[in-house]
Scaffold this active site. Structure first.
Site, PDB file in Angstrom:
ATOM      1  N   GLU A 182       0.836  -1.199   0.000  1.00  0.00           N
ATOM      2  CA  GLU A 182       0.000   0.000   0.000  1.00  0.00           C
ATOM      3  C   GLU A 182       0.878   1.260   0.000  1.00  0.00           C
ATOM      4  OE1 GLU A 182      -3.998  -0.383   2.077  1.00  0.00           O
ATOM      5  OE2 GLU A 182      -3.154   1.333   3.132  1.00  0.00           O
ATOM      6  N   HIS A 238       6.037 -27.085   1.400  1.00  0.00           N
ATOM      7  CA  HIS A 238       5.201 -28.129   0.809  1.00  0.00           C
ATOM      8  C   HIS A 238       4.178 -27.491  -0.118  1.00  0.00           C
ATOM      9  CE1 HIS A 238       6.878 -31.119   3.603  1.00  0.00           C
ATOM     10  NE2 HIS A 238       7.105 -30.001   4.293  1.00  0.00           N
ATOM     11  N   LYS A 271     -12.956   2.371  -2.566  1.00  0.00           N
ATOM     12  CA  LYS A 271     -14.102   2.736  -1.721  1.00  0.00           C
ATOM     13  C   LYS A 271     -15.136   3.502  -2.550  1.00  0.00           C
ATOM     14  CE  LYS A 271     -11.490   2.836   2.674  1.00  0.00           C
ATOM     15  NZ  LYS A 271     -10.981   3.590   3.807  1.00  0.00           N
TER      16      LYS A 271
HETATM   17  O1  PA5 Z   1      -3.782   1.813   5.589  1.00  0.00           O
HETATM   18  C1  PA5 Z   1      -4.818   2.335   5.217  1.00  0.00           C
HETATM   19  O2  PA5 Z   1      -4.957   3.555   5.107  1.00  0.00           O
HETATM   20  C2  PA5 Z   1      -6.025   1.486   4.906  1.00  0.00           C
HETATM   21  O3  PA5 Z   1      -5.709   0.141   4.808  1.00  0.00           O
HETATM   22  C3  PA5 Z   1      -7.063   1.692   5.997  1.00  0.00           C
HETATM   23  O4  PA5 Z   1      -6.518   1.271   7.217  1.00  0.00           O
HETATM   24  C4  PA5 Z   1      -8.338   0.904   5.692  1.00  0.00           C
HETATM   25  O5  PA5 Z   1      -8.843   1.279   4.447  1.00  0.00           O
HETATM   26  C5  PA5 Z   1      -9.374   1.158   6.770  1.00  0.00           C
HETATM   27  O6  PA5 Z   1      -9.695   2.513   6.826  1.00  0.00           O
HETATM   28  P1  PA5 Z   1     -10.382   3.140   8.114  1.00  0.00           P
HETATM   29  O7  PA5 Z   1      -9.455   2.949   9.257  1.00  0.00           O
HETATM   30  O8  PA5 Z   1     -10.598   4.565   7.764  1.00  0.00           O
HETATM   31  O9  PA5 Z   1     -11.662   2.380   8.336  1.00  0.00           O
END
Ligand code: PA5
Length: 503
Positions: A316, A345, A447
């Site tokens: 990410e 395995h 989203k």
């Molecule tokens: O690292 C990130 O920004 C994302 O993976 C968020 O943690 C994830 O989309 C969840 O978002 P939120 O904490 O706003 O619910």
């Protein structure tokens, strides 16, 4: 150079921390000549970031997860106080829950549901797998998706204990659909049993988010803050991960101390900075263009959740279409893996004999809690070490690069170190390849795409109702046309098929 001599040269070891890094043949001798300037610039950028510069340019935010374990380094008094107050509050809250000062209908809390997704839960799941005692003070469950089957399964496992179940909803934005949906499912289950959710719920979210307002209006048990200067994937050592960890009986002070100790190493310049060496190894392996995937294999069951955790913080952060100058680069560093020796395995066959398009990041833990238990466990652990060494040798013989992180033992302190090691390596690598490692435009786009689909779904259903038709009777082309969205015919088709499957 002989193998043993080579290994001694390339291995960094810190006796006081019980931690070592062996970057294999990845970081060449004399790396300073080619990469010294790049490394220096990256370390300077990290220094600026830690002193409070706006390092997340697209979101115009500071990046402050390092202050969570060293509040004295926070750039403002306000931030330092916010961290310290929150840590103190969550310790008091945990003690009150464990000690029965806060109860549900006169009974001590016995179970815990952690609701969240992505960065708001992956660290907590790592803590649970790696460190939770066999009989934790609160038995943890997770709702980390919007699949109702998983939620119903959790509720069925909790069964009659729902009344003594604490619900932690962690969502930085407070609007992410997955945790919002899970919350509604829990709420309905509680209402069905005559239970009040608010008396059992805790929110961890940004101040004034929708979740925060809801928790305030409904008078939930507690609300803990998320801050805009902590990114979701770097939030495990904020209340997001620390509160559930503490409730599970994990020593969170040691987690923070371990991370702080690794941060101190990570601020040093030169050859004995493990995060820098790790980032250089990634750079060497991938040509700075993601040419090889990083296969992460910890040789411990308890670290099985490490690969998904690492996958998120690396992919990410680094997986970006544009660099910081707005140039299209399609950067990335693919991470996958599970645990050894299990993976031997499975896909390790291909690693040995298939395309040479990866490097392996082994994680070795020298001591095991099962050490000295009996002869059978001694044999088992010797095999585990043997499988790691054997696989590493076999891969290296076949010309497949590897590196190894070694921990003397797995403890809250060493897990804190491990997390901080990679967090900083990601930051440094982001500097090397010039991407913003702190935004996530792809996640946000996902989203928004879901929102668009849900609007379409509602329009399709309204249209069917007003036309007095069932899904079987409607054609996708006609519905899309009638809605004035012929370009969305495929989506309409998929939703009609879904409705038919439910009729
Ligand atoms: O690292 C990130 O920004 C994302 O993976 C968020 O943690 C994830 O989309 C969840 O978002 P939120 O904490 O706003 O619910």
């Amino acid at each position: 150079m002989a193998g043993w001599e080579k290994m001694q040269r390339r291995t960094l070891w810190w006796d006081d921390l019980g931690f070592g890094l062996d970057t294999g043949d990845l970081v060449p001798d004399g790396w300073e000549e080619n990469w010294g300037k790049m490394a220096q610039a990256a370390l300077l950028a990290m220094e600026r970031l830690e002193s409070g510069a706006v390092a997340n340019g697209t979101e115009q935010r500071r990046v402050g997860h390092y202050w969570l374990r060293a509040p004295e380094l926070a750039p403002t008094e306000e931030i330092r106080l916010a961290i310290e107050t929150t840590t103190a509050r969550l310790r008091r809250f945990t003690a009150a829950i464990h000690g029965g000062k806060i109860m549900a209908n006169g009974k001590k809390f016995s179970h815990l549901i952690c609701v969240g997704i992505g960065g708001s839960v992956l660290g907590t799941q790592l803590f649970h797998g790696a460190l939770a005692p066999a009989n934790p003070p609160l038995i943890p469950f997770f709702m980390d998706n919007t699949d109702p089957e998983g939620m119903v399964r959790v509720l069925a496992s909790i069964g009659k204990n729902l009344g003594t179940t604490l619900v932690i909803v962690a969502s930085k934005s407070g609007t992410t659909p997955e945790p919002c949906n899970a919350l509604q499912v829990i709420r309905q289950a509680m209402e069905r049993d005559g239970l009040n959710l608010a008396e059992r719920a805790v929110a961890i979210t940004c101040s004034s988010s929708a979740l925060d307002r809801q928790a305030e209006e409904e008078k939930w048990l507690e609300r803990f803050p998320m801050w805009d200067w902590v990114g979701g994937r770097n939030s495990a050592l904020s209340a997001v991960g620390l509160l559930p960890a503490a409730l599970m009986g994990i020593d969170t002070e040691s987690l923070l101390a371990g991370a702080a100790a690794m941060d101190r190493l990570g601020r040093s310049t030169g050859g004995r900075n493990p995060s820098l060496q790790l980032a250089l190894a990634w750079y060497a392996a991938t040509g700075g263009r993601g040419e090889r995937a990083m296969v992460t294999i910890p040789y411990r069951d308890s670290l099985a959740r490490f690969s998904p955790y690492l996958q998120q913080i690396v992919m990410e952060s680094i997986g970006k279409r544009l660099d910081r100058n707005g140039k299209t680069v399609h950067q990335g560093l693919t991470v996958y893996g599970n645990r050894g020796s299990t993976d031997q395995h499975s896909y390790v066959q291909q690693l040995r004999d298939g395309p040479n398009n990866f490097f392996v990041n082994f994680i070795e833990v020298l001591r095991s809690p099962a050490d000295g238990l009996n002869a059978a466990t001694a044999t088992a652990v010797a095999y585990l070490e043997g499988f790691y060494l054997g696989t590493r040798a076999a891969l290296e013989e076949a010309g497949r690069p590897t590196l190894t992180v070694t921990l003397l033992e797995l403890t809250p302190f060493s897990l804190g170190m491990l997390m901080a090691l990679y967090e900083r390596a990601v930051g440094i690598y982001g500097e090397f390849v010039n991407v913003n490692a702190y935004d996530q435009p792809g996640v946000e786009a996902g989203k928004r795409a879901a929102d668009r689909f849900l609007r379409l779904k509602n329009d399709v259903e309204t249209f069917l109702a007003s036309a007095g038709k069932t899904a079987e009777e409607a054609s996708a082309a006609a519905v899309a046309e009638a809605l004035g969205r012929p370009e969305e015919e495929e989506m309409v088709y998929k939703w009609l098929a879904f409705l038919r499957a439910h009729s």
